[in-house]
Each structure stands twice: as structure tokens, then as C-alpha cells.
Design a protein around this motif. Structure first.
Motif, short mmCIF file in Angstrom:
data_model
loop_
_atom_site.label_atom_id
_atom_site.label_comp_id
_atom_site.label_asym_id
_atom_site.label_seq_id
_atom_site.Cartn_x
_atom_site.Cartn_y
_atom_site.Cartn_z
N GLY A 1 0.85 -1.18 0.00
CA GLY A 1 0.00 0.00 0.00
C GLY A 1 0.88 1.23 0.00
O GLY A 1 1.95 1.26 -0.62
N ASP A 2 0.47 2.23 0.75
CA ASP A 2 1.24 3.48 0.84
C ASP A 2 2.46 3.34 1.74
O ASP A 2 3.41 4.11 1.62
N TYR A 3 2.41 2.38 2.65
CA TYR A 3 3.50 2.22 3.62
C TYR A 3 4.05 0.80 3.61
O TYR A 3 3.33 -0.16 3.36
N LEU A 4 5.33 0.70 3.93
CA LEU A 4 5.99 -0.59 4.11
C LEU A 4 6.32 -0.70 5.59
O LEU A 4 7.03 0.14 6.14
N GLU A 5 5.76 -1.71 6.24
CA GLU A 5 6.04 -1.96 7.65
C GLU A 5 6.74 -3.30 7.76
O GLU A 5 6.19 -4.34 7.38
N ILE A 6 7.97 -3.30 8.30
CA ILE A 6 8.80 -4.50 8.27
C ILE A 6 8.95 -5.19 9.63
O ILE A 6 9.58 -6.22 9.72
N ASP A 7 8.36 -4.63 10.69
CA ASP A 7 8.56 -5.18 12.03
C ASP A 7 8.23 -6.66 12.13
O ASP A 7 9.01 -7.44 12.69
#
Length: 138
Positions: free
Chosen positions: A89-95
Motif C-alpha cells: 500500500g502506501d506504507y511498508l512496515e517491516i517489524d
């Protein structure tokens, strides 16, 4: 770590984040993570992909598989992650992906030191610290 996909270009972008160990809930019966987790990530866009070079520094207390003593370990791990821009989407969250890599790369058998002598199977004495009296009786 959450980053806007639009910020990731063909020039490497680096971010560092300190994460509270409680937020990632990785403790078990024989492993306790202490201090903060330091996450250093380099993001790079190549074509329709995003490549992440992640370095994770952790401090953990472990129970040795042979002698059952608790010892501290400072561990630095490096992971390479790949993402398809079309699936983001608009953001990449890698946690979640980094947390999973830490857990999957945890060794099956952890030793306090390579030459750990373990416990005597008869009397249970820690052979790293004292000689077993059982041996003399044989």
C-alpha cells in the motif's frame, strides 16, 4: 519500522529505530530479551521491487542447553528482505518480518560457551565449576 513507499527511491535510504522488547513479545521459558532492540535498515528501490538490508542488535539472557546456567548474549544479525511494490500500500512496515527472522534464526541448541561440560547425569553437579564425586566411586 514503517516507511512511506513513495520515499523509497533508487538511492539508498537508511533509518535507525530503537524498539522496546516488550512490543515484540519474543521471550520464552529459556530466553529473555533485555534492553531495546536496535533496528538499522537500508531501503532501496530497484524496478518494481524494494530491497531492505536490515541489521538487528539484541541483548538476550539464555539458558544453556547443557549446564542450565543463565548467560547473556549480545547478538547482531543481518537480514535481506524483498518486497514487490505492486503488493504494498502506501506504507511498508517491516517489524513483523524482522521479528520472524530473529525467531527463525534462533539456534536449536544454545551453549553458554563452546566447551561447556554440562551437568553430571548422576548427581547433577555443574562440571564447569567443580569435579563430580561420582566419577571417583566408579
Amino acid at each position: 519500522m514503517k516507511i512511506a513507499v513513495a520515499k523509497i527511491k533508487d538511492k539508498e535510504l537508511e533509518f535507525t529505530e530503537e524498539i522496546d522488547v516488550k512490543d515484540w513479545d519474543m521471550d520464552s521459558n529459556d530466553v529473555k530479551f533485555v534492553d531495546n532492540i536496535t533496528l538499522i535498515c537500508k531501503f532501496l528501490r530497484v524496478g518494481k521491487g524494494i530491497f531492505v538490508d536490515a541489521t538487528v542488535n539484541t541483548h538476550r539472557m539464555i539458558v544453556c542447553s547443557r549446564c542450565l546456567e543463565e548467560v547473556g548474549q549480545i547478538v547482531c544479525q543481518n537480514f535481506k528482505l524483498n518486497y514487490d511494490i505492486n503488493k504494498l500500500g502506501d506504507y511498508l512496515e517491516i517489524d513483523d518480518d524482522v521479528r520472524e527472522e530473529i525467531l527463525l534464526n534462533f539456534p536449536m541448541k544454545v551453549l553458554c560457551r563452546p566447551d561447556c561440560k554440562g551437568l553430571c547425569p548422576k548427581c547433577g553437579v555443574n562440571l564447569n565449576f567443580e569435579d563430580c564425586k561420582c566419577k571417583r566411586q566408579t
